[in-house]
Design a protein around this motif. Structure first.
Motif, PDB file in Angstrom:
ATOM      1  N   GLN A 149       0.837  -1.215   0.000  1.00 58.86           N
ATOM      2  CA  GLN A 149       0.000   0.000   0.000  1.00 58.86           C
ATOM      3  C   GLN A 149       0.869   1.262   0.000  1.00 58.86           C
ATOM      4  O   GLN A 149       0.568   2.237  -0.703  1.00 58.86           O
ATOM      5  CB  GLN A 149      -0.945   0.030   1.219  1.00 58.86           C
ATOM      6  N   GLN A 150       1.939   1.237   0.750  1.00 54.69           N
ATOM      7  CA  GLN A 150       2.824   2.403   0.776  1.00 54.69           C
ATOM      8  C   GLN A 150       3.520   2.599  -0.567  1.00 54.69           C
ATOM      9  O   GLN A 150       3.694   3.724  -1.032  1.00 54.69           O
ATOM     10  CB  GLN A 150       3.872   2.250   1.894  1.00 54.69           C
TER      11      GLN A 150
ATOM     12  N   ARG B  85       1.025   4.135  -2.915  1.00 55.70           N
ATOM     13  CA  ARG B  85       0.818   5.531  -2.544  1.00 55.70           C
ATOM     14  C   ARG B  85       1.960   6.407  -3.042  1.00 55.70           C
ATOM     15  O   ARG B  85       1.780   7.567  -3.387  1.00 55.70           O
ATOM     16  CB  ARG B  85       0.713   5.633  -1.018  1.00 55.70           C
TER      17      ARG B  85
END
Length: 140
Positions: A109-110, A113
């Motif tokens: 997820q990071q 992002r």
């Protein structure tokens, strides 16, 4: 106890003749046995050196026991402190491992992002041989 035969000598008294005495005989235990004069036992020596030696041994043993007990108590306190420290370190390790697992699970997820995309075709470089090794891309 052994007895040495000693001649019976009596101090002479002045003015009186020394009477001749008949030897004593044992009546109770062995009738007819002759009793002889024996030398008086030697005077016992002082027991003070032996008592001082015993006291020194006792004091030395007590002092040794005190030193041993003190060192054992000191070792016990040190062991308790080290066990407490090991417990704290183990707790810190568990916290860091939990943070690592949380970071691993949130890594995709990071990356998304940040604008990263999965690689379509992966290639690797072999440092030992100095060549490029082709590989296939795996979908997560």
């Amino acid at each position: 106890m052994s007895a040495l035969r000693a001649p019976a000598t009596f101090p002479e008294r002045r003015g009186e003749p020394t009477p001749r005495r008949a030897p004593l005989t044992a009546v109770e235990g062995g009738a007819g046995r002759r009793l002889d004069a024996v030398r008086a036992p030697l005077q016992a020596t002082s027991g003070l050196p032996f008592m001082v030696l015993c006291a020194l041994v006792l004091v030395g043993a007590l002092f040794s026991a005190l030193l041993l007990n003190t060192s054992m108590a000191r070792g016990s306190y040190e062991m308790s402190r080290l066990q407490r420290e090991v417990g704290l370190v183990a707790q810190d390790v568990q916290e860091v491992q939990a943070e690592l697992r949380a970071a691993e699970s949130s890594l995709p997820q990071q990356a998304t992002r940040l604008g990263m995309v999965p690689a379509e075709d992966m290639t690797m470089l072999s440092v030992v041989e100095g060549t490029i090794v082709a590989g296939s891309a795996e979908e997560p």
